[in-house]
Design a protein around this motif. Structure first.
Motif, PDB file in Angstrom:
ATOM      1  N   TYR A 148     -47.525   5.702  73.781  1.00  0.00           N
ATOM      2  CA  TYR A 148     -46.410   4.776  73.868  1.00  0.00           C
ATOM      3  C   TYR A 148     -46.318   4.278  75.310  1.00  0.00           C
ATOM      4  O   TYR A 148     -46.144   5.085  76.235  1.00  0.00           O
ATOM      5  N   PRO A 149     -46.399   2.967  75.527  1.00  0.00           N
ATOM      6  CA  PRO A 149     -46.425   2.437  76.894  1.00  0.00           C
ATOM      7  C   PRO A 149     -45.022   2.235  77.461  1.00  0.00           C
ATOM      8  O   PRO A 149     -44.570   1.106  77.680  1.00  0.00           O
ATOM      9  N   GLY A 150     -44.327   3.316  77.698  1.00  0.00           N
ATOM     10  CA  GLY A 150     -42.984   3.206  78.240  1.00  0.00           C
ATOM     11  C   GLY A 150     -42.425   4.568  78.593  1.00  0.00           C
ATOM     12  O   GLY A 150     -42.826   5.587  78.017  1.00  0.00           O
ATOM     13  N   GLY A 151     -41.526   4.595  79.548  1.00  0.00           N
ATOM     14  CA  GLY A 151     -40.890   5.842  79.934  1.00  0.00           C
ATOM     15  C   GLY A 151     -39.911   5.622  81.065  1.00  0.00           C
ATOM     16  O   GLY A 151     -39.827   4.537  81.640  1.00  0.00           O
ATOM     17  N   LEU A 152     -39.148   6.661  81.384  1.00  0.00           N
ATOM     18  CA  LEU A 152     -38.159   6.599  82.446  1.00  0.00           C
ATOM     19  C   LEU A 152     -38.192   7.910  83.227  1.00  0.00           C
ATOM     20  O   LEU A 152     -38.377   8.984  82.647  1.00  0.00           O
ATOM     21  N   THR A 153     -37.965   7.825  84.521  1.00  0.00           N
ATOM     22  CA  THR A 153     -37.949   9.022  85.353  1.00  0.00           C
ATOM     23  C   THR A 153     -36.929  10.034  84.861  1.00  0.00           C
ATOM     24  O   THR A 153     -37.164  11.245  84.909  1.00  0.00           O
ATOM     25  N   TYR A 154     -35.799   9.539  84.362  1.00  0.00           N
ATOM     26  CA  TYR A 154     -34.709  10.441  83.990  1.00  0.00           C
ATOM     27  C   TYR A 154     -34.546  10.584  82.481  1.00  0.00           C
ATOM     28  O   TYR A 154     -33.475  10.954  82.001  1.00  0.00           O
ATOM     29  N   SER A 155     -35.599  10.320  81.730  1.00  0.00           N
ATOM     30  CA  SER A 155     -35.539  10.466  80.276  1.00  0.00           C
ATOM     31  C   SER A 155     -35.235  11.915  79.904  1.00  0.00           C
ATOM     32  O   SER A 155     -35.989  12.821  80.242  1.00  0.00           O
ATOM     33  N   GLY A 156     -34.116  12.112  79.216  1.00  0.00           N
ATOM     34  CA  GLY A 156     -33.744  13.465  78.816  1.00  0.00           C
ATOM     35  C   GLY A 156     -33.326  14.324  79.987  1.00  0.00           C
ATOM     36  O   GLY A 156     -33.611  15.526  80.020  1.00  0.00           O
ATOM     37  N   HIS A 157     -32.633  13.738  80.961  1.00  0.00           N
ATOM     38  CA  HIS A 157     -32.206  14.483  82.141  1.00  0.00           C
ATOM     39  C   HIS A 157     -31.434  15.735  81.726  1.00  0.00           C
ATOM     40  O   HIS A 157     -30.532  15.675  80.887  1.00  0.00           O
ATOM     41  N   PRO A 158     -31.749  16.893  82.301  1.00  0.00           N
ATOM     42  CA  PRO A 158     -31.116  18.147  81.859  1.00  0.00           C
ATOM     43  C   PRO A 158     -29.594  18.140  81.929  1.00  0.00           C
ATOM     44  O   PRO A 158     -28.932  18.661  81.020  1.00  0.00           O
ATOM     45  N   LEU A 159     -29.025  17.573  82.979  1.00  0.00           N
ATOM     46  CA  LEU A 159     -27.564  17.558  83.076  1.00  0.00           C
ATOM     47  C   LEU A 159     -26.957  16.705  81.972  1.00  0.00           C
ATOM     48  O   LEU A 159     -25.942  17.079  81.365  1.00  0.00           O
ATOM     49  N   ALA A 160     -27.570  15.558  81.706  1.00  0.00           N
ATOM     50  CA  ALA A 160     -27.064  14.679  80.656  1.00  0.00           C
ATOM     51  C   ALA A 160     -27.199  15.322  79.283  1.00  0.00           C
ATOM     52  O   ALA A 160     -26.295  15.237  78.439  1.00  0.00           O
ATOM     53  N   CYS A 161     -28.337  15.958  79.050  1.00  0.00           N
ATOM     54  CA  CYS A 161     -28.572  16.572  77.739  1.00  0.00           C
ATOM     55  C   CYS A 161     -27.698  17.810  77.531  1.00  0.00           C
ATOM     56  O   CYS A 161     -27.230  18.057  76.412  1.00  0.00           O
ATOM     57  N   ALA A 162     -27.465  18.574  78.591  1.00  0.00           N
ATOM     58  CA  ALA A 162     -26.542  19.704  78.479  1.00  0.00           C
ATOM     59  C   ALA A 162     -25.149  19.210  78.123  1.00  0.00           C
ATOM     60  O   ALA A 162     -24.431  19.831  77.314  1.00  0.00           O
ATOM     61  N   ALA A 163     -24.743  18.081  78.717  1.00  0.00           N
ATOM     62  CA  ALA A 163     -23.453  17.489  78.371  1.00  0.00           C
ATOM     63  C   ALA A 163     -23.426  17.048  76.918  1.00  0.00           C
ATOM     64  O   ALA A 163     -22.406  17.194  76.229  1.00  0.00           O
ATOM     65  N   ASN A 209     -35.740  11.620  62.814  1.00  0.00           N
ATOM     66  CA  ASN A 209     -35.751  12.951  63.414  1.00  0.00           C
ATOM     67  C   ASN A 209     -36.463  13.024  64.759  1.00  0.00           C
ATOM     68  O   ASN A 209     -36.572  14.112  65.337  1.00  0.00           O
ATOM     69  N   ARG A 210     -36.949  11.895  65.252  1.00  0.00           N
ATOM     70  CA  ARG A 210     -37.642  11.882  66.546  1.00  0.00           C
ATOM     71  C   ARG A 210     -36.771  11.117  67.535  1.00  0.00           C
ATOM     72  O   ARG A 210     -36.346   9.988  67.265  1.00  0.00           O
ATOM     73  N   ILE A 211     -36.515  11.722  68.689  1.00  0.00           N
ATOM     74  CA  ILE A 211     -35.546  11.186  69.645  1.00  0.00           C
ATOM     75  C   ILE A 211     -36.241  10.889  70.974  1.00  0.00           C
ATOM     76  O   ILE A 211     -36.873  11.773  71.573  1.00  0.00           O
ATOM     77  N   PHE A 212     -36.129   9.632  71.426  1.00  0.00           N
ATOM     78  CA  PHE A 212     -36.574   9.241  72.762  1.00  0.00           C
ATOM     79  C   PHE A 212     -35.330   9.014  73.605  1.00  0.00           C
ATOM     80  O   PHE A 212     -34.475   8.181  73.262  1.00  0.00           O
ATOM     81  N   PHE A 213     -35.194   9.735  74.700  1.00  0.00           N
ATOM     82  CA  PHE A 213     -33.993   9.636  75.520  1.00  0.00           C
ATOM     83  C   PHE A 213     -34.139   8.581  76.612  1.00  0.00           C
ATOM     84  O   PHE A 213     -35.203   8.438  77.220  1.00  0.00           O
ATOM     85  N   THR A 214     -33.049   7.863  76.842  1.00  0.00           N
ATOM     86  CA  THR A 214     -32.985   6.836  77.879  1.00  0.00           C
ATOM     87  C   THR A 214     -31.798   7.139  78.788  1.00  0.00           C
ATOM     88  O   THR A 214     -31.104   8.145  78.615  1.00  0.00           O
ATOM     89  N   ASN A 215     -31.549   6.242  79.735  1.00  0.00           N
ATOM     90  CA  ASN A 215     -30.430   6.435  80.655  1.00  0.00           C
ATOM     91  C   ASN A 215     -29.121   5.858  80.132  1.00  0.00           C
ATOM     92  O   ASN A 215     -28.059   6.159  80.671  1.00  0.00           O
ATOM     93  N   GLY A 216     -29.186   5.006  79.127  1.00  0.00           N
ATOM     94  CA  GLY A 216     -27.990   4.388  78.586  1.00  0.00           C
ATOM     95  C   GLY A 216     -28.321   3.495  77.413  1.00  0.00           C
ATOM     96  O   GLY A 216     -29.464   3.475  76.927  1.00  0.00           O
ATOM     97  N   GLY A 217     -27.331   2.719  76.962  1.00  0.00           N
ATOM     98  CA  GLY A 217     -27.502   1.918  75.768  1.00  0.00           C
ATOM     99  C   GLY A 217     -28.417   0.735  75.919  1.00  0.00           C
ATOM    100  O   GLY A 217     -29.193   0.412  75.010  1.00  0.00           O
TER     101      GLY A 217
END
Length: 459
Positions: free
Chosen positions: A317-332, A120-128
């Motif tokens: 958590y030692p990790g992250g991305l500038t575009y994690s959970g980008h609004p345009l991607a998540c709206a899509a 139930n916990r989601i970490f968003f990335t830019n791709g697979g």
């Protein structure tokens, strides 16, 4: 004034065709393509896409039986998703990932509703690929171990760790031997590594082999096992009964994090929201991308269990991305998941697999001696082509193509199909919402073209 005259009914305008020709010129002058020898390429310039069709810069229409890279699960230019992206752009184009935003929160909620068990916990990335990278990082930090088990004949992404974990030929030029990846032989009944005569034997022997690898590598050293629930580009070889359940049991027995790679197989491709559901198994982590929003805006992610989450509840958590959970991607993603639900796309994909693709492909295999095997589920099928059914000699060598396969692919394109071909296989992977009529039309194109492959069969 720009000429917008339509050159074919519903097809691209003259202006779009001209732009496509200009795009080709600029591509050849400036674009560096993936997985390719650059000066051998002659890329198709796509100028328009709609539903299950695309048009090239000559105005020719193609039935997209590839879903591009098996990611446009809802087809091209779905109006609900296009509208959602436009609405989100008008409201909030981007925001740093440390801030909550409605699109990301709702996408996470919807995905958590769909994942099995307590993931139930989601970490968003830019791709697979980066979803796989982060899933492995989480597993290593959670267990304090480093090694990662993965199957030969697999694909997990093109970034450094993901390509080293990958088990197909693309790994070899990139494999530096110090990634911590350890490969094992998968359960693959058609090309069994264990000389199995039945699916039951394949399951038993493949699981015995996997446990031997675990024991010999040292369970205390193994952080994770990553496995595509149904391998995609590696051949859509559906695991035999009992295999996935056995993998889950072994990972639980030895305290190994089980990562189900659902980047290609997930979000309806196999006729289930996640392919692992075919076996009622709950992994510790699921990686996803592609079909979550049909690639309209790049998005991937990691769905994790509560146990994995708790490792980082009080520890950063030692990790992250500038575009994690980008609004345009998540709206899509929100719009795509909602459309899939409202329009019954998952159920439609399952019905197509059961009533159209399965029966028609099996009948095709009876007619064509070049077909060694057909296999799959939902809108996720492979036609394995061979020169000899008895020896199972492939129509193209592992890791490459062949004149015979190139001839076949050329014929499919000439007949108005955009196919997905890999090594000696043609994959049948159209959008999930393809009509039965278009599905049968695509199969008829393949059926006719396979006469070329049959001509290369040797006794």
């Amino acid at each position: 004034m720009t000429d917008t005259t339509t050159t074919t009914a519903g097809g691209p305008t003259d202006a779009q065709l001209a732009a496509g020709r200009r795009a080709y010129e600029l591509d050849r002058a400036h674009v560096f393509h993936s997985w390719s020898a650059q000066e051998t390429l002659d890329p198709m310039s796509i100028v328009k896409a709609e539903g299950v069709h695309v048009w090239d810069a000559d105005g020719k229409r193609y039935l997209d039986f590839s879903s591009q890279l098996v990611n446009t699960n809802i087809g091209h230019q779905h109006p609900k998703v296009v509208a959602a992206i436009a609405a989100q752009a008008a409201e909030l184009c981007t925001v740093a990932p440390q801030h909550a935003n409605a699109a990301r929160s709702e996408a996470a909620r919807l995905i958590a509703e769909l994942t099995p068990g307590d993931l139930n916990r989601i970490f968003f990335t830019n791709g697979g690929a980066d979803a796989v990278e982060h899933a492995i990082r989480m597993a290593r930090l959670h267990t304090g171990r480093r090694k990662v088990l993965s199957a030969y004949r697999s694909y997990h992404g093109g970034t450094h760790l993901a390509i080293n974990v990958t088990g197909d030929a693309r790994r070899v030029p990139n494999d530096d031997g110090d990634s911590g990846a350890v490969h094992f032989f998968p359960a693959y009944p058609y090309r069994s590594y264990f000389d199995s005569a039945t699916p039951e034997e394949e399951t038993e022997r493949a699981l015995k082999h996997l446990e031997d690898v675990i024991v010999l590598e040292g369970p205390a050293n193994i952080a994770a096992l990553i496995l595509e629930s149904i391998p995609g580009t590696a051949g859509i070889y559906v695991p035999p009964p009992g295999y996935i359940e056995g993998v889950r049991e072994l990972t639980a027995k030895y305290g190994i994090v089980y990562i189900a790679d659902e980047v290609m197989a997930g979000f309806g491709r196999s006729g289930k929201w996640f392919a692992v559901e075919h076996w009622n198994v709950t992994p510790d982590i699921i990686t996803f991308a592609k079909g979550v929003n049909s690639g309209y805006v790049p998005l991937g992610g990691v769905a994790m269990s509560e146990a994995i989450y708790q490792t980082f509840a009080q520890r950063p958590y030692p990790g992250g991305l500038t575009y994690s959970g980008h609004p345009l991607a998540c709206a899509a993603a929100v719009a795509a998941i909602t459309a899939m639900r409202e329009e019954g796309m998952i159920e439609h994909a399952a019905a197509l697999g059961e009533n159209v693709f399965g029966p028609e492909l099996r009948a095709m295999a009876e007619r064509h001696p070049s077909i060694g095997e057909v296999r799959g589920a939902g809108c996720f099928w492979a036609i394995e082509l061979v020169k000899n059914r008895e020896t199972r000699e492939p129509m193209a060598a592992y890791g490459g193509s062949s004149p015979e396969m190139n001839e076949l692919v050329g014929a499919l394109k000439a007949a108005g199909m955009l196919p997905f071909a890999n090594y000696n296989r043609i994959h049948v992977v159209p959008p999930l919402n393809i009509s039965e009529e278009d599905a049968r039309r695509g199969l008829a194109i393949i059926d006719e073209a396979l006469a070329l492959a049959d001509a290369h069969v040797v006794s």
